[in-house]
Design a protein around this motif. Structure first.
Motif, PDB file in Angstrom:
ATOM      1  N   UNK A 103      50.102  29.966  40.463  1.00 11.10           N
ATOM      2  CA  UNK A 103      50.724  31.286  40.529  1.00 11.10           C
ATOM      3  C   UNK A 103      50.662  32.083  38.436  1.00 11.10           C
ATOM      4  N   UNK A 104      49.912  31.316  37.804  1.00 12.21           N
ATOM      5  CA  UNK A 104      49.788  31.657  36.776  1.00 12.21           C
ATOM      6  C   UNK A 104      48.594  32.878  36.523  1.00 12.21           C
ATOM      7  N   UNK A 105      48.280  34.028  36.242  1.00  6.34           N
ATOM      8  CA  UNK A 105      47.350  34.433  35.868  1.00  6.34           C
ATOM      9  C   UNK A 105      46.344  34.267  37.514  1.00  6.34           C
ATOM     10  N   UNK A 106      46.994  34.739  38.623  1.00  5.16           N
ATOM     11  CA  UNK A 106      46.874  34.143  40.210  1.00  5.16           C
ATOM     12  C   UNK A 106      46.054  35.517  39.831  1.00  5.16           C
ATOM     13  N   UNK A 107      46.339  36.683  39.966  1.00  3.23           N
ATOM     14  CA  UNK A 107      45.201  38.105  39.759  1.00  3.23           C
ATOM     15  C   UNK A 107      44.006  38.129  38.966  1.00  3.23           C
ATOM     16  N   UNK A 108      43.351  37.416  38.152  1.00  2.00           N
ATOM     17  CA  UNK A 108      42.269  37.036  37.634  1.00  2.00           C
ATOM     18  C   UNK A 108      41.134  36.955  38.404  1.00  2.00           C
ATOM     19  N   UNK A 109      41.795  35.900  40.134  1.00  2.00           N
ATOM     20  CA  UNK A 109      40.709  34.834  40.839  1.00  2.00           C
ATOM     21  C   UNK A 109      40.055  36.141  41.626  1.00  2.00           C
TER      22      UNK A 109
END
Length: 428
Positions: free
Chosen positions: A32-38
């Protein structure tokens, strides 16, 4: 046209592979941590830091590639003191290791998916001056969009096995265009030059530098923590059989060997480091079913008895743990295929044994065997005999390590040579 087809089918491929990918991410934790970066989504703090300068973007898939990237970045900074890097990685274990070991001048992030709107957004925010891909990650949209933006792309520490070459040749029509977008390819072995050239890459862009992974210069090994743990377990003076980066089935083989050698070598202590730490609970159960008393690295406070085995369920510590071993077995080489990296135990001064399946390190494995720098076995019984021979003969252990170290010295300076080529590329 090729990229159009690639982007057309990319969402379909994502849906096909997504279930297995998500299961793997959940098992490894921290997804979940920094998933948006993907997805090319970055918070305001990251965007602000990235906007202040142009960056050298290093992309490394997981733990092994991250170690190479960090080593290369250090060599580059020796030539460019003002260097700042973005280091992207795909796996949570690679991300954790990079966060732990990267200096302040490296921004650690997750790699964006190679779908054109995601990659376009990531490139617009990172604004790389150059992109360095570690070992094998060449993505069509990343390469094409970087080329369009005028950012040179280099593939460093490139590896290309015979099997991969045959597969790429079969689909040469699709992959050749992407490979030709690479401005520089730094290969590990001389024979790799011909393989890349056969895929359509100009020979002038291919350079034999040796392997950064095998480069013994500036090897950073610190056994302080492992020795402390062994003292706490009261096993610091015992001979240690180490199973590194093991895969399913190999832990049980090592456990049975320790049990069978109990009469002749009662002091023998087993340390097992599974390649995927999420397997630790099942590995622990399997070893306990063999009658071994197991301590788990992250649960040492619960140990209140004499133990026969230590199970490493932490990441980023393997090279330091090898330094306390007497003999090391290289995982994924007996039951599974492909093999794992034998260099870290060699650098730690430990003799290595591996099975017949070292395809991912074929050149190095062949060289080690040819120069008497490793022992290759074909079966569990062969493995047991090799372990006994090495444990009973310190001179044999020393000879293996000396011969293996001589093989690695052929790659000495690989990081520095690669860094110079990258700097020269940028100055063109």
């Amino acid at each position: 046209m090729i990229r159009f087809i690639y982007n057309l089918f990319w969402p379909i491929g994502l849906l096909f592979f997504l279930p297995g990918y998500l299961v793997k991410m959940v098992r490894r934790g921290g997804y979940r941590k920094k998933f948006g970066q993907r997805l090319g989504i970055y918070d305001s703090d990251v965007r602000t830091r990235l906007s202040k300068r142009r960056w050298t973007w290093l992309h490394a898939v997981s733990v092994g590639e991250v170690n190479i990237a960090l080593k290369l970045a250090t060599a580059l900074r020796a030539l460019e003191p003002d260097l700042h890097c973005v280091l992207t990685t795909t796996t949570t274990t690679g991300f954790a290791l990079a966060n732990k070991n990267a200096p302040s001048w490296i921004e650690v992030m997750y790699s964006p998916l190679d779908y054109w709107p995601i990659m376009r957004r990531a490139l617009a925010i990172i604004r790389p001056a150059r992109i360095l891909l570690i070992e094998a990650e060449v993505w069509p949209n990343l390469a094409a969009m970087a080329h369009a933006r005028g950012a040179p792309v280099a593939l460093v520490n490139a590896r290309l096995s015979r099997r991969s070459e045959r597969r790429f040749r079969r689909f040469r029509f699709f992959v050749a265009r992407t490979f030709r977008l690479l401005d520089l390819i730094c290969v590990q072995e001389q024979e790799d030059v011909d393989r890349w050239a056969a895929l359509g890459v100009a020979r002038g862009q291919i350079h034999h530098t040796g392997s950064i992974k095998y480069d013994p210069e500036n090897a950073d090994i610190d056994p302080t923590l492992p020795r402390k743990v062994l003292r706490e377990l009261k096993v610091e003076s015992r001979p240690i059989l180490f199973g590194g980066s093991t895969h399913a089935g190999e832990e049980e083989i090592l456990g049975r060997i320790v049990r069978e050698l109990d009469a002749d070598l009662p002091e023998l202590f087993l340390i097992v480091a599974p390649r995927h730490v999420e397997r630790a609970p099942e590995v622990c159960r399997a070893l306990e079913q063999l009658g071994l008393r197991v301590a788990v690295r992250t649960q040492l406070s619960m140990v209140n008895r004499t133990v026969d085995c230590l199970l490493l369920d932490s990441t980023g510590e393997l090279r330091n743990w090898y330094a306390v071993a007497t003999v090391a077995f290289i995982g994924k080489s007996l039951i599974a295929h492909g093999g794992q990296n034998p260099v870290e135990p060699i650098m730690a001064g430990v003799p290595v044994i591996f099975g017949p399946n070292m395809e991912n390190f074929a050149g190095l494995a062949l060289s080690l065997i040819a120069h008497g720098g490793a022992v290759q076995i074909d079966s569990p019984s062969d493995l047991q005999r090799a372990i006994v021979d090495l444990l009973n003969d310190s001179r044999l252990r020393e000879t293996l390590v000396a011969n293996a170290s001589a093989v690695l010295r052929q790659h000495a300076g690989a990081a520095a040579r690669t860094a110079k080529l990258i700097v020269d590329l940028t100055r063109r």
